[in-house]
Design an enzyme around this catalytic site. Sequence first.
Site, PDB file in Angstrom:
ATOM      1  N   CYS A  90     -20.760  17.716  45.537  1.00 26.54           N
ATOM      2  CA  CYS A  90     -22.252  17.832  46.029  1.00 26.54           C
ATOM      3  C   CYS A  90     -22.176  17.730  47.636  1.00 26.54           C
ATOM      4  CB  CYS A  90     -22.727  16.520  45.922  1.00 26.54           C
ATOM      5  SG  CYS A  90     -24.294  16.282  46.471  1.00 26.54           S
ATOM      6  N   HIS A 132     -27.933  19.009  38.019  1.00 21.46           N
ATOM      7  CA  HIS A 132     -27.378  18.252  39.274  1.00 21.46           C
ATOM      8  C   HIS A 132     -28.340  18.274  40.271  1.00 21.46           C
ATOM      9  CE1 HIS A 132     -24.182  17.525  42.313  1.00 21.46           C
ATOM     10  NE2 HIS A 132     -25.181  17.756  43.161  1.00 21.46           N
ATOM     11  N   GLU A 133     -29.193  19.577  40.479  1.00 26.35           N
ATOM     12  CA  GLU A 133     -30.591  19.486  41.545  1.00 26.35           C
ATOM     13  C   GLU A 133     -31.670  18.784  41.042  1.00 26.35           C
ATOM     14  OE1 GLU A 133     -29.371  20.489  44.308  1.00 26.35           O
ATOM     15  OE2 GLU A 133     -27.720  21.762  43.400  1.00 26.35           O
ATOM     16  N   HIS A 136     -31.094  15.377  41.762  1.00 25.79           N
ATOM     17  CA  HIS A 136     -31.402  14.861  43.276  1.00 25.79           C
ATOM     18  C   HIS A 136     -32.580  14.474  43.569  1.00 25.79           C
ATOM     19  CE1 HIS A 136     -27.562  15.602  45.521  1.00 25.79           C
ATOM     20  NE2 HIS A 136     -27.415  16.621  44.934  1.00 25.79           N
TER      21      HIS A 136
HETATM   22 NI    NI Z   1     -25.621  17.665  45.053  1.00 23.02          NI
END
Ligand code: NI
Length: 165
Positions: A90, A132-133, A136
């Site tokens: 990340c 993953h995004e 976030h």
């Molecule tokens: Ni990330």
Amino acid sequence: MGHPVLRKKARALDRREIRTLPIQQLIDDMIETMTEYHGAGLAAPQVHVDLRVFVALSGTDDEHAAEPLVLMNPEITPLGSDIVEDWEGCLSIPDIRGIVPRAREIAVRALDRKGERLEFRAQDFPARVIQHEYDHIEGVLFLDRMRSLESLAFLTAASSGAPAF
Ligand code: NI
């Protein structure tokens, strides 16, 4: 890691807001930052902006010709029950890699940078980056998704090929 915006559920954009200059500028800046740091994706909270926006490499074979994906107010749904484990890093947690389980295939619904509806499926690595995004903008980091912290490592031979996003 450590900035409060990374742990917050980000705010949805109003559809009329998307075409405004500040948002278009934000998108361009995020694409530039992702490129500069050789990331495969970048979400607005990573640049300390509390909005449900992320950019990602398109994942097509012709990566250099294709425009990055720009997703606003995205929704993702896992397709099937296949879970795959692979290395992730990340950009907000420099030089650390870990093995993270993700759905192999997802359906994605979002608005693009013009505010038009976008629907597509993604598999494997592009699906991993999008998940993953998406995390976030929900205030979740890949560390939270790891089944065990045993694979957590500084960049090593085993994990050196794993990009960050
Ligand atoms: Ni990330």
